[in-house]
Scaffold this motif. Structure first.
Motif, PDB file in Angstrom:
ATOM      1  N   ARG A  28    -102.455 -63.393  56.585  1.00 55.10           N
ATOM      2  CA  ARG A  28    -103.348 -63.518  57.736  1.00 55.10           C
ATOM      3  C   ARG A  28    -102.731 -64.390  58.825  1.00 55.10           C
ATOM      4  O   ARG A  28    -102.060 -65.392  58.522  1.00 55.10           O
ATOM      5  CB  ARG A  28    -104.683 -64.132  57.311  1.00 55.10           C
ATOM      6  CG  ARG A  28    -105.475 -63.308  56.314  1.00 55.10           C
ATOM      7  CD  ARG A  28    -106.799 -63.974  56.000  1.00 55.10           C
ATOM      8  NE  ARG A  28    -106.598 -65.299  55.409  1.00 55.10           N
ATOM      9  CZ  ARG A  28    -106.429 -65.511  54.099  1.00 55.10           C
ATOM     10  NH1 ARG A  28    -106.438 -64.491  53.259  1.00 55.10           N
ATOM     11  NH2 ARG A  28    -106.261 -66.731  53.646  1.00 55.10           N
ATOM     12  N   PRO A  29    -102.982 -64.044  60.093  1.00 55.76           N
ATOM     13  CA  PRO A  29    -102.492 -64.880  61.192  1.00 55.76           C
ATOM     14  C   PRO A  29    -102.991 -66.313  61.077  1.00 55.76           C
ATOM     15  O   PRO A  29    -104.131 -66.560  60.681  1.00 55.76           O
ATOM     16  CB  PRO A  29    -103.083 -64.198  62.443  1.00 55.76           C
ATOM     17  CG  PRO A  29    -103.363 -62.795  62.019  1.00 55.76           C
ATOM     18  CD  PRO A  29    -103.724 -62.866  60.574  1.00 55.76           C
ATOM     19  N   ASP A  30    -102.100 -67.244  61.414  1.00 58.60           N
ATOM     20  CA  ASP A  30    -102.407 -68.679  61.429  1.00 58.60           C
ATOM     21  C   ASP A  30    -102.797 -69.215  60.064  1.00 58.60           C
ATOM     22  O   ASP A  30    -103.533 -70.191  59.959  1.00 58.60           O
ATOM     23  CB  ASP A  30    -103.502 -68.995  62.451  1.00 58.60           C
ATOM     24  CG  ASP A  30    -103.297 -70.354  63.111  1.00 58.60           C
ATOM     25  OD1 ASP A  30    -102.187 -70.908  63.003  1.00 58.60           O
ATOM     26  OD2 ASP A  30    -104.251 -70.855  63.739  1.00 58.60           O
ATOM     27  N   ASP A  31    -102.283 -68.588  59.008  1.00 56.86           N
ATOM     28  CA  ASP A  31    -102.504 -69.057  57.632  1.00 56.86           C
ATOM     29  C   ASP A  31    -101.130 -69.202  56.978  1.00 56.86           C
ATOM     30  O   ASP A  31    -100.663 -68.290  56.295  1.00 56.86           O
ATOM     31  CB  ASP A  31    -103.377 -68.061  56.875  1.00 56.86           C
ATOM     32  CG  ASP A  31    -103.692 -68.512  55.451  1.00 56.86           C
ATOM     33  OD1 ASP A  31    -103.146 -69.550  55.004  1.00 56.86           O
ATOM     34  OD2 ASP A  31    -104.475 -67.825  54.777  1.00 56.86           O
ATOM     35  N   PRO A  32    -100.446 -70.322  57.192  1.00 56.23           N
ATOM     36  CA  PRO A  32     -99.085 -70.480  56.673  1.00 56.23           C
ATOM     37  C   PRO A  32     -98.985 -70.297  55.168  1.00 56.23           C
ATOM     38  O   PRO A  32     -97.997 -69.752  54.664  1.00 56.23           O
ATOM     39  CB  PRO A  32     -98.706 -71.909  57.088  1.00 56.23           C
ATOM     40  CG  PRO A  32     -99.554 -72.189  58.280  1.00 56.23           C
ATOM     41  CD  PRO A  32    -100.855 -71.476  58.018  1.00 56.23           C
ATOM     42  N   GLU A  33    -100.008 -70.748  54.450  1.00 53.05           N
ATOM     43  CA  GLU A  33     -99.957 -70.633  52.994  1.00 53.05           C
ATOM     44  C   GLU A  33     -99.942 -69.176  52.551  1.00 53.05           C
ATOM     45  O   GLU A  33     -99.354 -68.841  51.505  1.00 53.05           O
ATOM     46  CB  GLU A  33    -101.140 -71.366  52.367  1.00 53.05           C
ATOM     47  CG  GLU A  33    -101.039 -72.881  52.408  1.00 53.05           C
ATOM     48  CD  GLU A  33    -101.184 -73.459  53.807  1.00 53.05           C
ATOM     49  OE1 GLU A  33    -101.900 -72.834  54.629  1.00 53.05           O
ATOM     50  OE2 GLU A  33    -100.588 -74.515  54.082  1.00 53.05           O
ATOM     51  N   SER A  34    -100.560 -68.285  53.333  1.00 56.95           N
ATOM     52  CA  SER A  34    -100.526 -66.871  52.965  1.00 56.95           C
ATOM     53  C   SER A  34     -99.113 -66.309  53.091  1.00 56.95           C
ATOM     54  O   SER A  34     -98.711 -65.442  52.306  1.00 56.95           O
ATOM     55  CB  SER A  34    -101.503 -66.066  53.824  1.00 56.95           C
ATOM     56  OG  SER A  34    -101.054 -65.901  55.165  1.00 56.95           O
ATOM     57  N   ALA A  35     -98.350 -66.800  54.061  1.00 51.89           N
ATOM     58  CA  ALA A  35     -96.955 -66.354  54.208  1.00 51.89           C
ATOM     59  C   ALA A  35     -96.100 -66.858  53.054  1.00 51.89           C
ATOM     60  O   ALA A  35     -95.232 -66.135  52.542  1.00 51.89           O
ATOM     61  CB  ALA A  35     -96.393 -66.825  55.542  1.00 51.89           C
ATOM     62  N   ILE A  36     -96.329 -68.089  52.627  1.00 45.82           N
ATOM     63  CA  ILE A  36     -95.580 -68.625  51.485  1.00 45.82           C
ATOM     64  C   ILE A  36     -95.955 -67.874  50.212  1.00 45.82           C
ATOM     65  O   ILE A  36     -95.081 -67.542  49.386  1.00 45.82           O
ATOM     66  CB  ILE A  36     -95.854 -70.131  51.331  1.00 45.82           C
ATOM     67  CG1 ILE A  36     -95.347 -70.893  52.562  1.00 45.82           C
ATOM     68  CG2 ILE A  36     -95.189 -70.663  50.059  1.00 45.82           C
ATOM     69  CD1 ILE A  36     -93.877 -70.713  52.855  1.00 45.82           C
TER      70      ILE A  36
END
Length: 264
Positions: A28-36
């Motif tokens: 999700r946009p602006d959710d850094p933990e989702s990218a990790i």
């Protein structure tokens, strides 16, 4: 031995009005933990992260600045895992574009720009539009990531003309020309030392052809998340070549050069 991996094509989520279903719904946009989480689930060490390609609905972010700042916050939070890239529309003009890129490089170590000429209505070989942007990319040593494969604007042949004018700038052509323009992508990579391609969304046999014709040193792994499945995109590379050295080049080594990561 575990294959080292860099995902060179990750969107920071999407606009639900454009894609109501994705293969990575938690990204999700602006959710850094989702990218990790996404990197961990595909066993990738690093990810090249940039915004959704189009202006969000409703059109609240016409120059992509808000989305770029979201990427910047993620890259700042996880500098050892996420490489932040800015989505840029060069038709806003030289002064506006230079101001954005100067600020992004200074504030969150922006490492490149993502361009989609078809959505923003310009030609990649129109130097009245592209020249000021590419001057700035050369100044800051930024990598240029073109969406490629959609006629009439996002063509590897047009993108190659920009690369020819700026031989010191590195160019990554996404999707290897999207099958219909595979050979344009192959020829561009063959003829220009500063052009590479990523294989996201490509057919498996297109990947095999590209490796044979352009060489394994010219191809990067990417998933095009959240739209595509990382399991599918990874398997394409494994099916296209059984050579461990070639797999290592595509999954990991080539991205180090294209994205200035040799010292990591």
């Amino acid at each position: 031995m575990t294959q080292r991996k860099i995902d060179a094509h990750i969107h920071f989520g999407t606009d639900p009005h454009v894609a109501s279903k994705t293969m990575v719904p938690y990204l999700r946009p602006d959710d850094p933990e989702s990218a990790i989480r996404f990197l961990e689930e595909q066993n990738a060490e690093l990810g090249i992260l940039f915004p959704h390609d189009r202006i969000f609905t409703p059109p609240w972010d016409a120059d992509y600045n808000k989305q770029n700042e979201q990427v910047g916050r993620a890259a700042t939070a996880y500098p050892d895992r996420l490489i932040g890239v800015a989505r840029i529309n060069p038709t806003f003009g030289a002064e506006h574009t230079a101001g954005l890129l100067d600020r992004y490089v200074e504030s969150w170590n922006c490492r490149g720009v993502k361009l989609v000429a078809g959505y923003d209505y310009y030609r990649p070989n129109d130097m009245s539009v592209m020249g000021p942007l590419l001057d700035k990319c050369e100044e800051h040593d930024l990598t240029v990531l073109f969406h490629s494969g959609d006629a009439p604007r996002d063509l590897p042949s047009l993108q190659a003309q920009a690369a020819k004018r700026y031989p010191r700038v590195r160019f990554q052509l996404a999707h290897m020309g999207m099958h219909l323009f595979l050979w344009e992508a192959i020829i561009a990579a063959q003829e220009h030392k500063n052009i590479w391609c990523d294989m996201s969304q490509a057919f498996t046999y297109d990947i095999a052809i590209f490796l044979a014709e352009a060489g394994p040193e010219k191809l990067l792994y990417g998933t095009d998340a959240p739209y595509q499945s990382p399991r599918v995109e990874s398997q394409k590379v494994l099916d296209a070549t059984s050579d461990p050295a070639v797999r290592h080049a595509v999954f990991y080594e080539n991205a180090l050069k294209v994205w200035r990561l040799e010292n990591r």
